[in-house]
Design an enzyme around this catalytic site. Sequence first.
Site, mmCIF file in Angstrom:
data_model
loop_
_atom_site.group_PDB
_atom_site.id
_atom_site.type_symbol
_atom_site.label_atom_id
_atom_site.label_comp_id
_atom_site.label_asym_id
_atom_site.label_seq_id
_atom_site.Cartn_x
_atom_site.Cartn_y
_atom_site.Cartn_z
ATOM 1 C CE LYS A 1 0.671 -0.839 -16.134
ATOM 2 N NZ LYS A 1 0.311 -2.275 -16.241
ATOM 3 C CD GLU B 1 0.340 2.548 -0.556
ATOM 4 O OE1 GLU B 1 -0.055 2.981 -1.657
ATOM 5 O OE2 GLU B 1 -0.026 1.456 -0.071
ATOM 6 N N GLY C 1 2.886 -4.489 -13.301
ATOM 7 C CA GLY C 1 3.770 -3.890 -12.303
ATOM 8 C C GLY C 1 4.810 -4.871 -11.799
ATOM 9 N NE ARG C 2 1.323 -10.063 -10.822
ATOM 10 C CZ ARG C 2 0.199 -9.363 -11.018
ATOM 11 N NH1 ARG C 2 0.089 -8.138 -10.512
ATOM 12 N NH2 ARG C 2 -0.824 -9.892 -11.689
ATOM 13 C CD GLU D 1 0.040 -7.415 -7.077
ATOM 14 O OE1 GLU D 1 0.698 -6.889 -8.010
ATOM 15 O OE2 GLU D 1 -0.167 -6.846 -5.991
ATOM 16 C CG HIS E 1 20.946 -20.125 13.130
ATOM 17 N ND1 HIS E 1 21.613 -20.961 13.990
ATOM 18 C CD2 HIS E 1 21.674 -20.116 11.982
ATOM 19 C CE1 HIS E 1 22.718 -21.423 13.403
ATOM 20 N NE2 HIS E 1 22.775 -20.909 12.187
ATOM 21 C CE LYS F 1 -3.707 0.083 -5.146
ATOM 22 N NZ LYS F 1 -3.287 0.225 -6.572
HETATM 23 O O1 F6P Z 1 -0.298 -4.023 -5.515
HETATM 24 C C1 F6P Z 1 -1.091 -3.461 -6.488
HETATM 25 C C2 F6P Z 1 -0.213 -2.733 -7.469
HETATM 26 O O2 F6P Z 1 -1.000 -2.230 -8.505
HETATM 27 C C3 F6P Z 1 0.900 -3.601 -8.016
HETATM 28 O O3 F6P Z 1 0.481 -4.464 -9.029
HETATM 29 C C4 F6P Z 1 1.866 -2.538 -8.462
HETATM 30 O O4 F6P Z 1 3.160 -3.067 -8.674
HETATM 31 C C5 F6P Z 1 1.810 -1.583 -7.265
HETATM 32 O O5 F6P Z 1 0.438 -1.631 -6.839
HETATM 33 C C6 F6P Z 1 2.233 -0.169 -7.555
HETATM 34 O O6 F6P Z 1 1.448 0.356 -8.592
HETATM 35 P P1 F6P Z 1 2.009 1.663 -9.382
HETATM 36 O O7 F6P Z 1 3.287 1.255 -10.042
HETATM 37 O O8 F6P Z 1 0.924 2.011 -10.357
HETATM 38 O O9 F6P Z 1 2.232 2.745 -8.363
#
Ligand code: F6P
Length: 556
Positions: free
Chosen positions: A206, A212, A267-268, A353, A384, A495
């Site tokens: 987003k 990452e 995002g979620r 979240e 199990h 972060k």
């Molecule tokens: O976990 C924090 C967060 O901002 C989530 O809400 C989001 O889905 C994820 O990191 C990835 O963010 P982006 O889509 O901006 O890379």
Amino acid sequence: MFQLTRSVTWQALERLHRDTANDRIGDYFSHDPQRFEKMSLRVGGLFLDYSKHHLSDAVLAKLLELADHSALVQRRAQMFSGDIINVTEDRPVLHTALRSLGDEQVIVDGQDVMPEIKRTREQIRAFSEAVRDGTWKGYSGERIRDVVNIGIGGSDLGPNMACRALLNYRHGDLNFHFVSNVDGAHIQKVLRRLDPATTLFIVSTKTFSTQETLLNAKTARRWFLDNAGEDADVGAHFIAASTNRKAAMEFGIREENVFEFWAWVGGRYSMWSSIGLPIALSIGYEGFLELLEGAYEMDRHFIEAPFAENMPVLMALIGIWYINFMGAETQAIVPYDQALHQLPAFLQQLDMESNGKSVDIFGQPVNYKTGPIVWGQTGSNGQHAFFQLLHQGTRYVPIDFIASLKPEPGMEEHHFALLTNMLAQANAFMEGSQKGSQLDPYSCPGNRPSSTLLLDELTPRNLGALIALYEHKVFVQGVIWNINSFDQWGVQLGKRIAGEISERIDERTQDFDASTQGLLALVRQHFPAHQPATQTQAGRSGGKTKAKATSQGKTS
Ligand code: F6P
């Protein structure tokens, strides 16, 4: 200031908790032979049985009163109409607009956003069809065979879960891979098996600023250029799903291959947007549309059904009963469906979240529990692994059993075993091992609650409805707890500190606690480039480590 726990309804629920704490769920059925009929509900292709809960008629009625007395009707209308309900980020919350298939306008900043949503859907359709029918070629003229989604959190979990759940609908000539962890092992494991000439990368982020995802995307681009193409070819193998068009293009993605979405999509909650591109590529645009339709139908149900017949509202209230009155700390999600094995992880982010908050929308600390710890694994595997604790442990864990009724052709015997195991477990959790007798040490106390949610069949439509159901359950709980379910400031802290540590690893800084400093010293031993300035250097610079060129040529 409104105090939830001092409301008449809340205090009546506390009394009802005391009055019913020793009830046995099984006895509710003896007292009311119609309990199953009264406490089950069908919406489209979903059937919810909520009769095996620690809920007397009086408790359920009072929980419904809690919803009636809350701001739910108003806040629900605000969400669907694009009002700013994400107050700390000053944004509307409009994942519902992404799947709106009616003619209603949705106004954001004075503009109807439906036309641009429809334009993006059309962009997704055209692109997914081109890749699926082979029209889209890589740099060497070959069609795409492997799609790699690079993203994390909501930019991974939703499309990943859906592609896995709908594997039976997948395009036979396309393989899908999801890279999320910054651990190099994750991307290495995927890249080592791929041919750069026939691989398409989707950089799903987003913000286009998540460490990452950017590192994984950079590594993927390096791999592509080292093994195949030229810079000019990146555009045929990298696309982006992002709100940050500028950053995507700076990465080397062609403007027409940036599939935009908007800041008012959390995002979620974003799998309905261009973040859902892997789903459309996998099951086709028509299938993706059915997923949206299923969610849209659940939206309509959520808006129109009276609370007493409203599936998201009922699930939300049941959760509040366990979290705020029965003392449950967690919620177990146990899909008896291997295709849904990633559903618990998806729901973990969606719920934790969203409702892992401790201040209300006015910034005041709450004096009641909010979001539960959501966890789970598929059944029958769970039987199990952790069912022992659920049967005989000291914890009180409500369970959502989820399954699809229709067996796959040829798998009837397996599916019958799967479903009968699930029903047996739900019964055992409720009844225990000896009905009503004095419990010996080897028996199961029972009286452990569960919902059973059945999909007629695991189709895109029913999956869409299932996900929307849980989205709205989370929303309803957030409204009743008066919290903001749509920001996530807690994840920003980690972060920020990660940035500080990685930028200053070369320094003998006292800014971190002794544990972190000690551990950093151990980490540094494995990163020769990150050795701190020697004591004398530090001495020369008057005690503070002088800024020095690091191995990458930048100053720290
Ligand atoms: O976990 C924090 C967060 O901002 C989530 O809400 C989001 O889905 C994820 O990191 C990835 O963010 P982006 O889509 O901006 O890379």
